[in-house]
Design a protein around this motif. Structure first.
Motif, short mmCIF file in Angstrom:
data_model
loop_
_atom_site.label_atom_id
_atom_site.label_comp_id
_atom_site.label_asym_id
_atom_site.label_seq_id
_atom_site.Cartn_x
_atom_site.Cartn_y
_atom_site.Cartn_z
N GLY A 159 5.46 -4.18 16.86
CA GLY A 159 5.13 -3.46 15.64
C GLY A 159 4.62 -2.06 15.91
O GLY A 159 4.60 -1.60 17.06
N PHE A 160 4.17 -1.40 14.86
CA PHE A 160 3.69 -0.03 14.95
C PHE A 160 2.82 0.24 13.73
O PHE A 160 2.66 -0.62 12.85
N LYS A 161 2.28 1.43 13.67
CA LYS A 161 1.51 1.85 12.50
C LYS A 161 2.18 3.08 11.91
O LYS A 161 2.78 3.88 12.62
N ILE A 162 2.06 3.22 10.58
CA ILE A 162 2.61 4.37 9.89
C ILE A 162 1.46 5.03 9.12
O ILE A 162 0.60 4.35 8.57
N LEU A 163 1.48 6.35 9.13
CA LEU A 163 0.45 7.13 8.45
C LEU A 163 1.12 8.14 7.53
O LEU A 163 2.12 8.77 7.91
N HIS A 164 0.61 8.27 6.33
CA HIS A 164 1.10 9.23 5.34
C HIS A 164 -0.05 10.16 5.00
O HIS A 164 -1.16 9.70 4.73
N ASP A 165 0.19 11.48 5.00
CA ASP A 165 -0.91 12.41 4.78
C ASP A 165 -0.80 13.20 3.47
O ASP A 165 -1.46 14.21 3.29
N GLY A 166 0.02 12.74 2.54
CA GLY A 166 0.18 13.45 1.28
C GLY A 166 -0.89 13.11 0.26
O GLY A 166 -1.77 12.28 0.50
#
Length: 144
Positions: free
Chosen positions: A120-127
Motif C-alpha cells: 500500500g501507500f499513502k495519498i495526500l491532497h493539499d487543496g
C-alpha cells in the motif's frame, strides 16, 4: 549476424563428370547453421520473457478513495490517507495515476503519493476542497 548459406546439390552426369560442385558439408557450414538456430532460439526466449514481464507490469488495479480536509484552515487538507493494495507488489517501483472524479467545498490542489510499501501507500491532497473523490490506477511493481 547470421550469414545464410544457399546450398547447392552436387550434380554429375552419367560418366561421373561434375556438372555442379555441391556445397561442402563441412564444419564451417554446419557451425554457421548451428549459430543461426541458437540465435533464433535465444531471441524467442528473450521475446517470451519480455511478454511475460510486460504482462506483470501491466497488472493493474483501480480503487476509489475520498479525501477530506482536516479542521485546520491552513494548509487545508494535510491528512494522509492510507490506501491498501489488493495485489501485493514485489517492488515499490509501481505507478499511481490519480484521476479526480468529484470535489466540493473548494479548489483541487496537488496530490502526492507517499510512503510506498509492497502492500500500500499513502495519498495526500493539499487543496482547499472539503472533499475530493479520486480514482487511483496502480500499475507495475510486479517484477523483482
Amino acid at each position: 549476424m547470421y550469414n545464410r548459406t544457399f546450398w547447392l546439390d552436387h550434380v554429375e552426369d552419367e560418366d561421373g563428370e561434375v556438372i555442379q560442385q555441391g556445397t561442402l558439408m563441412d564444419q564451417a557450414h554446419f557451425n554457421n547453421m548451428e549459430v543461426g538456430i541458437s540465435d533464433v532460439a535465444l531471441a524467442a526466449q528473450i521475446e517470451a520473457f519480455r511478454n511475460i514481464q510486460e504482462g506483470y507490469e501491466m497488472v493493474g488495479e483501480t480503487t476509489t478513495v475520498t479525501l477530506t480536509t482536516n479542521s485546520n484552515p491552513w494548509p487545508f487538507c494535510n491528512t494522509e490517507k492510507a490506501v491498501a493494495l489488493s495485489v501485493m507488489r514485489n517492488t515499490k517501483n509501481y505507478d499511481v495515476e490519480v484521476t479526480v472524479k468529484s470535489y466540493s467545498g473548494g479548489q483541487i490542489g496537488n496530490f502526492e503519493i507517499l510512503d510506498k510499501a509492497l502492500n500500500g501507500f499513502k495519498i495526500l491532497h493539499d487543496g482547499t476542497a472539503k472533499s475530493v473523490t479520486v480514482m487511483l490506477k496502480i500499475t507495475g511493481g510486479m517484477i523483482a
